[in-house]
Design a protein around this motif. Structure first.
Motif, PDB file in Angstrom:
ATOM      1  N   GLY A 118      16.466  -0.822   8.071  1.00  0.00           N
ATOM      2  CA  GLY A 118      17.332  -1.621   7.208  1.00  0.00           C
ATOM      3  C   GLY A 118      18.453  -2.262   8.016  1.00  0.00           C
ATOM      4  O   GLY A 118      18.783  -3.442   7.833  1.00  0.00           O
ATOM      5  N   TRP A 119      19.013  -1.477   8.930  1.00  0.00           N
ATOM      6  CA  TRP A 119      20.094  -1.992   9.773  1.00  0.00           C
ATOM      7  C   TRP A 119      19.569  -3.106  10.686  1.00  0.00           C
ATOM      8  O   TRP A 119      20.197  -4.163  10.802  1.00  0.00           O
ATOM      9  CB  TRP A 119      20.665  -0.835  10.605  1.00  0.00           C
ATOM     10  CG  TRP A 119      21.825  -1.198  11.484  1.00  0.00           C
ATOM     11  CD1 TRP A 119      22.914  -1.947  11.146  1.00  0.00           C
ATOM     12  CD2 TRP A 119      22.009  -0.809  12.849  1.00  0.00           C
ATOM     13  NE1 TRP A 119      23.776  -2.036  12.210  1.00  0.00           N
ATOM     14  CE2 TRP A 119      23.241  -1.348  13.265  1.00  0.00           C
ATOM     15  CE3 TRP A 119      21.266  -0.042  13.750  1.00  0.00           C
ATOM     16  CZ2 TRP A 119      23.740  -1.151  14.560  1.00  0.00           C
ATOM     17  CZ3 TRP A 119      21.763   0.162  15.033  1.00  0.00           C
ATOM     18  CH2 TRP A 119      22.986  -0.385  15.426  1.00  0.00           C
ATOM     19  N   PRO A 124      19.715 -10.210  12.454  1.00  0.00           N
ATOM     20  CA  PRO A 124      19.610 -11.672  12.462  1.00  0.00           C
ATOM     21  C   PRO A 124      20.502 -12.330  11.412  1.00  0.00           C
ATOM     22  O   PRO A 124      20.986 -13.446  11.621  1.00  0.00           O
ATOM     23  CB  PRO A 124      18.127 -11.941  12.165  1.00  0.00           C
ATOM     24  CG  PRO A 124      17.506 -10.632  11.860  1.00  0.00           C
ATOM     25  CD  PRO A 124      18.428  -9.543  12.249  1.00  0.00           C
ATOM     26  N   LEU A 125      20.764 -11.615  10.322  1.00  0.00           N
ATOM     27  CA  LEU A 125      21.613 -12.180   9.278  1.00  0.00           C
ATOM     28  C   LEU A 125      23.048 -12.275   9.761  1.00  0.00           C
ATOM     29  O   LEU A 125      23.728 -13.288   9.575  1.00  0.00           O
ATOM     30  CB  LEU A 125      21.542 -11.318   8.012  1.00  0.00           C
ATOM     31  CG  LEU A 125      20.146 -11.019   7.496  1.00  0.00           C
ATOM     32  CD1 LEU A 125      20.216 -10.256   6.181  1.00  0.00           C
ATOM     33  CD2 LEU A 125      19.371 -12.310   7.321  1.00  0.00           C
ATOM     34  N   TRP A 141      17.499 -21.363   7.296  1.00  0.00           N
ATOM     35  CA  TRP A 141      18.562 -20.367   7.104  1.00  0.00           C
ATOM     36  C   TRP A 141      18.318 -19.579   5.804  1.00  0.00           C
ATOM     37  O   TRP A 141      18.341 -18.345   5.803  1.00  0.00           O
ATOM     38  CB  TRP A 141      19.929 -21.069   7.038  1.00  0.00           C
ATOM     39  CG  TRP A 141      21.089 -20.096   7.067  1.00  0.00           C
ATOM     40  CD1 TRP A 141      21.748 -19.645   8.166  1.00  0.00           C
ATOM     41  CD2 TRP A 141      21.701 -19.464   5.938  1.00  0.00           C
ATOM     42  NE1 TRP A 141      22.735 -18.765   7.798  1.00  0.00           N
ATOM     43  CE2 TRP A 141      22.727 -18.637   6.443  1.00  0.00           C
ATOM     44  CE3 TRP A 141      21.486 -19.510   4.569  1.00  0.00           C
ATOM     45  CZ2 TRP A 141      23.550 -17.866   5.620  1.00  0.00           C
ATOM     46  CZ3 TRP A 141      22.301 -18.734   3.739  1.00  0.00           C
ATOM     47  CH2 TRP A 141      23.317 -17.924   4.267  1.00  0.00           C
ATOM     48  N   ALA A 142      18.044 -20.303   4.741  1.00  0.00           N
ATOM     49  CA  ALA A 142      17.834 -19.647   3.444  1.00  0.00           C
ATOM     50  C   ALA A 142      16.627 -18.718   3.514  1.00  0.00           C
ATOM     51  O   ALA A 142      16.640 -17.606   2.974  1.00  0.00           O
ATOM     52  CB  ALA A 142      17.634 -20.687   2.359  1.00  0.00           C
ATOM     53  N   LYS A 143      15.600 -19.178   4.199  1.00  0.00           N
ATOM     54  CA  LYS A 143      14.378 -18.383   4.335  1.00  0.00           C
ATOM     55  C   LYS A 143      14.677 -17.084   5.090  1.00  0.00           C
ATOM     56  O   LYS A 143      14.300 -16.002   4.645  1.00  0.00           O
ATOM     57  CB  LYS A 143      13.342 -19.209   5.113  1.00  0.00           C
ATOM     58  CG  LYS A 143      11.939 -19.033   4.578  1.00  0.00           C
ATOM     59  CD  LYS A 143      10.998 -20.001   5.301  1.00  0.00           C
ATOM     60  CE  LYS A 143       9.735 -20.193   4.490  1.00  0.00           C
ATOM     61  NZ  LYS A 143       8.887 -21.218   5.107  1.00  0.00           N
ATOM     62  N   ALA A 151      16.297  -5.360   3.492  1.00  0.00           N
ATOM     63  CA  ALA A 151      17.385  -4.527   4.047  1.00  0.00           C
ATOM     64  C   ALA A 151      17.999  -3.651   2.970  1.00  0.00           C
ATOM     65  O   ALA A 151      18.169  -2.438   3.155  1.00  0.00           O
ATOM     66  CB  ALA A 151      18.444  -5.418   4.690  1.00  0.00           C
ATOM     67  N   VAL A 152      18.301  -4.250   1.834  1.00  0.00           N
ATOM     68  CA  VAL A 152      18.987  -3.475   0.789  1.00  0.00           C
ATOM     69  C   VAL A 152      18.025  -2.477   0.140  1.00  0.00           C
ATOM     70  O   VAL A 152      18.406  -1.353  -0.205  1.00  0.00           O
ATOM     71  CB  VAL A 152      19.669  -4.403  -0.245  1.00  0.00           C
ATOM     72  CG1 VAL A 152      18.658  -5.142  -1.092  1.00  0.00           C
ATOM     73  CG2 VAL A 152      20.615  -3.604  -1.133  1.00  0.00           C
TER      74      VAL A 152
END
Lengths: 194, 269
Positions: A118-119, A124-125, A141-143, A151-152
């Motif tokens: 997850g981390w 990249p974000l 970017w949106a993709k 991740a969440v």
């Protein structure tokens, strides 16, 4: 997008729990097992901030306060900061970077691997969180930033898995996440039907 | 009073004690909440006097005993024991109590008795955690021992610690202490003791049988499926030093090893 004068408040809001936690640690308020509590709370706040980050766009739309969208980035970056500190505090304070224990934990404990993945998904974000990167990348970017969803999800799985029992908090996290995913799904559906 | 005099009969671990405030401020007692400080915050609502213990099953003298009657004529002793939690932390605690064997002798187990089953109070009026639907625990809390484990001289029924009456958050007024087993075996605020022929159901085993066995002997060789049991954080520790100490077989109480002769402790975890 027009920014409002209060949008900078997101930064101190995200910093507040960390400041509080450090103060508590420094003044010996974390009890007889302080490092463990410190690590746990950093992880808890990381998850809360990540979910808060994801709530910002729906909140902006539902409450008709467009300025809230700016806090997506603020809380997203803070969430990454908290997860990073969570990992560093765990590896440093609890394991002392002991290669044997580190290897054992990373190799044998599925919930640690899930948390680590997850981390990693957030790197990249964080790296493309600047306005400049966003402009440069355009639609890509949106993709890329859809990575926040795996991740969440990994974060919530990790949190539920660490517990001995007592799933009240996990249930709340999972409910919030489910509502966010449903909202997002409905939005996408409406957009694609336009 | 009697509790204070117990210090004269003293035995146990020669290690530095975990301070009173940590022993009484950092607890797992889910009847009062799952957080470590919840019991200290919430347990003041527990009514410990009068206290009745139901003794049932394979005994010659079943009945509802006032706690004082169960303890009558027995000498309170101070026992300094290590307490190893299954979560990989540990404390050293000066308990005050009587051997469980002495109490069992009073109620006289029959020849059919093979196990001792214990039940905690589960009163939602006094225990906010019992009301919570999210713990996943099927109340009341239940634990059990084999009769020979129960009769072992190390097995204690505690009524106090640190020279004082047992604080509510530590399982007042009457709790089990089995120092060679993980802490969850040492059931708190006991209202029922039943001697049985077959192995009784126990709470954590019911909840996650793959993670918590009936025996739950402290064993550094057998990991919890989700974490290592090879070492433990001795509390209190400090922010920059978790104070890891190696976990010892049977928590260092090797004298109980003969109870498990011939048993595969990897399978009977």
């Amino acid at each position: 997008m027009k920014t409002r004068y209060w949008t900078w408040l997101g930064w101190p809001l995200g910093a507040a729990p960390l400041a509080w936690l450090v103060l508590e640690a420094a003044s010996g308020q974390l009890g007889p097992d302080p490092a463990e509590v410190f690590v746990e709370r950093l992880g808890w706040w990381a998850l809360v901030l990540l979910l808060t980050c994801l709530t910002m766009r729906p909140a902006a739309q539902l409450l008709r306060v467009p300025g809230l969208v700016v806090w997506r980035r603020t809380f997203g970056v803070w969430a990454f900061g908290y997860v990073s500190l969570h990992f560093l505090a765990w590896a440093t304070l609890l394991l002392g970077w002991d290669p044997n224990y580190l290897g054992e934990e990373l190799g044998k404990r599925p919930y640690i691997i899930v948390g680590l993945l997850g981390w990693l998904a957030m790197w990249p974000l964080a790296a493309t969180s600047t306005r400049k990167a966003r402009r440069r990348m355009g639609a890509r970017w949106a993709k890329l930033h859809r990575l926040v969803f795996p991740a969440v999800i990994l974060g919530v799985v990790h949190q539920s898995w660490v517990q001995k029992s007592g799933y009240g908090e996990t249930l709340i996290f999972a409910l919030v996440l489910a509502m966010l995913l449903i909202y997002r799904g409905l939005k996408d559906h409406r957009l694609s039907n336009k | 009073d009697q509790v204070a005099k117990a210090k004269e009969v003293k035995s146990g671990a020669d290690e530095s004690l975990t301070p009173y405030q940590d022993v009484t401020g950092y607890n797992n007692f889910y009847e009062f909440g799952t957080g470590k400080t919840d019991p200290a915050d919430n347990a003041h609502t527990l009514q410990t006097d009068p206290w009745t213990v139901t003794v049932a099953g394979e005994v010659e003298k079943p009945g509802d005993y006032p706690l004082e009657t169960l303890l009558e004529g027995l000498t309170l002793e101070e026992r300094i024991y290590r307490l190893r939690c299954v979560e990989a932390w540990s404390m050293v605690i000066p308990w005050i109590g009587v051997p469980l064997a002495a109490i069992l002798k009073k109620v006289q187990p029959t020849s059919k008795a093979k196990y001792v089953a214990f039940t905690s109070l589960a009163d939602p009026e006094q225990m906010p955690g019992v009301k919570s639907p999210f713990t996943g625990i099927d109340w009341p809390y239940r634990e059990g021992l084999r009769l020979d484990e129960a009769m072992h001289p190390l097995t204690l029924m505690a009524v106090g610690l640190y020279g004082r009456t047992l604080p509510n958050q530590n399982g007042a007024p009457f709790r089990l202490v089995v120092p060679w087993k993980y802490g969850f075996k040492s059931i708190k605020s006991i209202v029922r003791i039943e001697l049985t022929e077959s192995e009784p159901a126990t709470t954590w085993n019911m909840l996650a049988p793959g993670e918590y066995g009936f025996y739950a002997n402290v064993n550094p060789e057998v990991d919890h499926p989700r974490w290592s049991q090879s070492r433990e954080r001795r509390l209190p520790n400090s922010f920059f030093d978790p104070n890891w100490v190696p976990t010892r077989m049977f928590n260092g109480y090797e004298q109980v090893a003969s109870l498990y002769k011939g048993m595969d402790l990897k399978r009977n975890y």
